[in-house]
Write a protein that holds these residues in place. Structure first.
Motif, PDB file in Angstrom:
ATOM      1  N   ALA A 278      -4.420  -9.156  -1.588  1.00  0.00           N
ATOM      2  CA  ALA A 278      -5.100  -9.874  -0.504  1.00  0.00           C
ATOM      3  C   ALA A 278      -6.053  -8.932   0.222  1.00  0.00           C
ATOM      4  CB  ALA A 278      -4.068 -10.437   0.470  1.00  0.00           C
ATOM      5  N   ALA A 279      -7.091  -9.510   0.807  1.00  0.00           N
ATOM      6  CA  ALA A 279      -8.076  -8.702   1.539  1.00  0.00           C
ATOM      7  C   ALA A 279      -7.440  -8.030   2.745  1.00  0.00           C
ATOM      8  CB  ALA A 279      -9.256  -9.572   1.958  1.00  0.00           C
ATOM      9  N   THR A 280      -6.514  -8.748   3.379  1.00  0.00           N
ATOM     10  CA  THR A 280      -5.778  -8.168   4.507  1.00  0.00           C
ATOM     11  C   THR A 280      -4.329  -7.998   4.088  1.00  0.00           C
ATOM     12  OG1 THR A 280      -5.316 -10.367   5.409  1.00  0.00           O
ATOM     13  CG2 THR A 280      -7.303  -9.232   6.188  1.00  0.00           C
ATOM     14  N   SER A 281      -3.711  -6.917   4.514  1.00  0.00           N
ATOM     15  CA  SER A 281      -2.320  -6.598   4.165  1.00  0.00           C
ATOM     16  C   SER A 281      -2.092  -6.679   2.657  1.00  0.00           C
ATOM     17  CB  SER A 281      -1.346  -7.544   4.891  1.00  0.00           C
ATOM     18  OG  SER A 281      -1.505  -7.462   6.282  1.00  0.00           O
ATOM     19  N   PRO A 282      -2.848  -5.888   1.875  1.00  0.00           N
ATOM     20  CA  PRO A 282      -2.681  -5.937   0.421  1.00  0.00           C
ATOM     21  C   PRO A 282      -1.267  -5.506   0.001  1.00  0.00           C
ATOM     22  CG  PRO A 282      -4.022  -4.052   1.072  1.00  0.00           C
ATOM     23  CD  PRO A 282      -3.843  -4.883   2.288  1.00  0.00           C
ATOM     24  N   ALA A 283      -0.632  -6.334  -0.822  1.00  0.00           N
ATOM     25  CA  ALA A 283       0.738  -6.053  -1.251  1.00  0.00           C
ATOM     26  C   ALA A 283       1.039  -6.878  -2.500  1.00  0.00           C
ATOM     27  CB  ALA A 283       1.734  -6.376  -0.145  1.00  0.00           C
TER      28      ALA A 283
ATOM     29  N   ALA B 119       7.052   1.267  -0.455  1.00  0.00           N
ATOM     30  CA  ALA B 119       7.907   0.473  -1.346  1.00  0.00           C
ATOM     31  C   ALA B 119       9.075  -0.042  -0.517  1.00  0.00           C
ATOM     32  CB  ALA B 119       8.431   1.318  -2.510  1.00  0.00           C
ATOM     33  N   ASP B 120       9.089  -1.369  -0.300  1.00  0.00           N
ATOM     34  CA  ASP B 120      10.104  -1.983   0.560  1.00  0.00           C
ATOM     35  C   ASP B 120      10.158  -1.309   1.929  1.00  0.00           C
ATOM     36  OD1 ASP B 120      10.827  -3.873  -1.327  1.00  0.00           O
ATOM     37  OD2 ASP B 120      12.422  -2.647  -2.178  1.00  0.00           O
ATOM     38  N   GLY B 121       8.994  -1.005   2.468  1.00  0.00           N
ATOM     39  CA  GLY B 121       8.902  -0.420   3.805  1.00  0.00           C
ATOM     40  C   GLY B 121       9.034   1.089   3.824  1.00  0.00           C
ATOM     41  N   ARG B 122       9.408   1.691   2.716  1.00  0.00           N
ATOM     42  CA  ARG B 122       9.581   3.150   2.660  1.00  0.00           C
ATOM     43  C   ARG B 122       8.288   3.782   2.151  1.00  0.00           C
ATOM     44  NH1 ARG B 122      11.234   6.520  -1.640  1.00  0.00           N
ATOM     45  NH2 ARG B 122      11.587   4.626  -2.899  1.00  0.00           N
ATOM     46  N   VAL B 123       7.808   4.795   2.878  1.00  0.00           N
ATOM     47  CA  VAL B 123       6.575   5.474   2.469  1.00  0.00           C
ATOM     48  C   VAL B 123       6.862   6.310   1.222  1.00  0.00           C
ATOM     49  CG1 VAL B 123       4.801   7.150   3.102  1.00  0.00           C
ATOM     50  CG2 VAL B 123       5.675   5.543   4.814  1.00  0.00           C
ATOM     51  N   VAL B 124       6.130   6.004   0.129  1.00  0.00           N
ATOM     52  CA  VAL B 124       6.326   6.752  -1.118  1.00  0.00           C
ATOM     53  C   VAL B 124       5.113   7.598  -1.467  1.00  0.00           C
ATOM     54  CG1 VAL B 124       8.038   5.172  -2.087  1.00  0.00           C
ATOM     55  CG2 VAL B 124       5.603   4.714  -2.453  1.00  0.00           C
TER      56      VAL B 124
ATOM     57  N   ARG C 193       8.827  -4.405  -3.382  1.00  0.00           N
ATOM     58  CA  ARG C 193       7.530  -4.884  -2.879  1.00  0.00           C
ATOM     59  C   ARG C 193       6.705  -3.678  -2.443  1.00  0.00           C
ATOM     60  NH1 ARG C 193       4.900  -9.339  -1.186  1.00  0.00           N
ATOM     61  NH2 ARG C 193       3.532  -9.220   0.638  1.00  0.00           N
ATOM     62  N   PHE C 194       5.509  -3.556  -2.993  1.00  0.00           N
ATOM     63  CA  PHE C 194       4.597  -2.481  -2.636  1.00  0.00           C
ATOM     64  C   PHE C 194       3.552  -2.998  -1.653  1.00  0.00           C
ATOM     65  CE2 PHE C 194       6.247  -0.692  -6.551  1.00  0.00           C
ATOM     66  CZ  PHE C 194       6.317   0.664  -6.256  1.00  0.00           C
ATOM     67  N   ALA C 195       3.251  -2.185  -0.655  1.00  0.00           N
ATOM     68  CA  ALA C 195       2.213  -2.508   0.328  1.00  0.00           C
ATOM     69  C   ALA C 195       1.283  -1.307   0.471  1.00  0.00           C
ATOM     70  CB  ALA C 195       2.838  -2.864   1.668  1.00  0.00           C
ATOM     71  N   PHE C 196       0.017  -1.577   0.754  1.00  0.00           N
ATOM     72  CA  PHE C 196      -1.003  -0.525   0.797  1.00  0.00           C
ATOM     73  C   PHE C 196      -1.710  -0.536   2.148  1.00  0.00           C
ATOM     74  CE2 PHE C 196      -0.304  -1.868  -3.491  1.00  0.00           C
ATOM     75  CZ  PHE C 196      -0.379  -0.719  -4.266  1.00  0.00           C
ATOM     76  N   ASP C 197      -1.918   0.662   2.672  1.00  0.00           N
ATOM     77  CA  ASP C 197      -2.770   0.813   3.848  1.00  0.00           C
ATOM     78  C   ASP C 197      -4.144   1.265   3.355  1.00  0.00           C
ATOM     79  OD1 ASP C 197      -0.833   0.068   5.572  1.00  0.00           O
ATOM     80  OD2 ASP C 197      -0.423   2.073   6.382  1.00  0.00           O
ATOM     81  N   ALA C 198      -5.156   0.433   3.573  1.00  0.00           N
ATOM     82  CA  ALA C 198      -6.517   0.744   3.136  1.00  0.00           C
ATOM     83  C   ALA C 198      -7.498   0.326   4.213  1.00  0.00           C
ATOM     84  CB  ALA C 198      -6.822   0.030   1.815  1.00  0.00           C
ATOM     85  N   ASP C 199      -8.615   1.023   4.276  1.00  0.00           N
ATOM     86  CA  ASP C 199      -9.609   0.708   5.313  1.00  0.00           C
ATOM     87  C   ASP C 199     -10.726  -0.193   4.782  1.00  0.00           C
ATOM     88  OD1 ASP C 199     -10.999   2.404   3.666  1.00  0.00           O
ATOM     89  OD2 ASP C 199     -11.381   3.941   5.204  1.00  0.00           O
ATOM     90  N   GLY C 200     -10.492  -0.792   3.624  1.00  0.00           N
ATOM     91  CA  GLY C 200     -11.480  -1.704   3.058  1.00  0.00           C
ATOM     92  C   GLY C 200     -10.819  -2.562   1.986  1.00  0.00           C
ATOM     93  N   PRO C 201     -11.577  -3.394   1.312  1.00  0.00           N
ATOM     94  CA  PRO C 201     -11.020  -4.296   0.309  1.00  0.00           C
ATOM     95  C   PRO C 201     -10.553  -3.543  -0.943  1.00  0.00           C
ATOM     96  CG  PRO C 201     -13.415  -4.418   0.285  1.00  0.00           C
ATOM     97  CD  PRO C 201     -13.050  -3.545   1.460  1.00  0.00           C
ATOM     98  N   LEU C 202      -9.528  -4.135  -1.595  1.00  0.00           N
ATOM     99  CA  LEU C 202      -9.030  -3.612  -2.869  1.00  0.00           C
ATOM    100  C   LEU C 202      -9.127  -4.738  -3.903  1.00  0.00           C
ATOM    101  CD1 LEU C 202      -5.838  -1.630  -1.700  1.00  0.00           C
ATOM    102  CD2 LEU C 202      -8.024  -0.681  -2.501  1.00  0.00           C
ATOM    103  N   PRO C 203     -10.284  -4.893  -4.526  1.00  0.00           N
ATOM    104  CA  PRO C 203     -10.447  -5.978  -5.498  1.00  0.00           C
ATOM    105  C   PRO C 203      -9.556  -5.758  -6.715  1.00  0.00           C
ATOM    106  CG  PRO C 203     -12.325  -4.492  -5.565  1.00  0.00           C
ATOM    107  CD  PRO C 203     -11.496  -4.067  -4.395  1.00  0.00           C
TER     108      PRO C 203
END
Length: 225
Positions: A132-137, A164-169, A191-201
């Motif tokens: 997703a454009a916001t909160s990519p996961a 990964a599941d809230g744990r910084v890997v 579940r993986f989540a990413f912190d990014a300052d722009g889109p991840l196509p």
């Protein structure tokens, strides 16, 4: 000596010969039976010990108690079996899993010990998740112990953290780019989540994971002394 006594002497000799022969044969049979029982006991001891070592998670073949690693079974053969398990020594041994003989040494026809086991095989599965454009996961559909991430953000986007599941890997304030291997819990999907300052196509992240497929079967160990 009377004539009757003289006539009984040959019969007595024959009787003694029969008795001696029977006693000798009995002793021979008893001796062979004892040796056979001793060999069977030794064969059973080795078969039980080897089967226990094969299913022990601290050994080279099992990934968990009574769960055998299919990849290690594929590599197993007679010389490797003897090298990994010194209890085999000079015995003739056959190890079968289901209908397949996975390792054999000599031509054993002795004692067989059987155990119900699981055989686990892991295969690599590669996904390119849509983020997703916001909160990519994204969430992996299967459990795994290891995840390989290829992070290739587009120009102008910086990925600083992966959880990964809230744990910084993974974390790098100047940006994460490249290939990374992450250990995760095999007891639940992740579940993986990413912190990014722009889109991840699509294509910015590629993930390879290794789900397990297991089936129940019978491990059989046959040993000749």
């Amino acid at each position: 000596m009377t004539r009757r006594a003289q006539m009984n002497l040959p019969a007595l000799a024959v009787a003694l010969l029969v008795l001696t022969t029977a006693a000798t044969m009995s002793l021979g049979m008893a001796d062979r039976a004892f040796l056979g029982a001793e060999r069977d006991a030794d064969s059973r001891r080795v078969a039980v010990a080897l089967s226990e070592r094969l299913v022990d998670q601290s050994g080279p073949v099992a990934v968990r108690p009574n769960v055998l690693n299919a990849t290690e079974l594929d590599r197993l053969d007679g010389p490797r079996l003897r090298s990994l398990f010194p209890v085999v020594a000079d015995h003739d041994v056959r190890v079968t899993v289901g209908d397949d003989a996975v390792a054999e040494r000599g031509d054993p026809e002795g004692v067989t010990v059987r155990r119900v086991v699981l055989v686990e095989r892991r295969r690599a599965v590669t996904l390119t998740p849509r983020l997703a454009a916001t909160s990519p996961a994204f969430t992996l559909p299967r459990r795994t112990r290891t995840v390989d991430l290829a992070v290739r953000p587009p120009e102008g986007t910086t990925v600083t953290e992966v959880r990964a599941d809230g744990r910084v890997v993974l974390r790098n304030a100047s940006g994460l780019t490249g290939d990374f291997s992450v250990r995760v819990s095999r007891f639940e999907t992740v579940r993986f989540a990413f912190d990014a300052d722009g889109p991840l196509p699509t294509g910015s992240v590629t993930v390879t994971y290794y789900p397990a497929e297991t089936h129940k079967t019978v491990l059989a160990v046959t040993v000749d002394a």
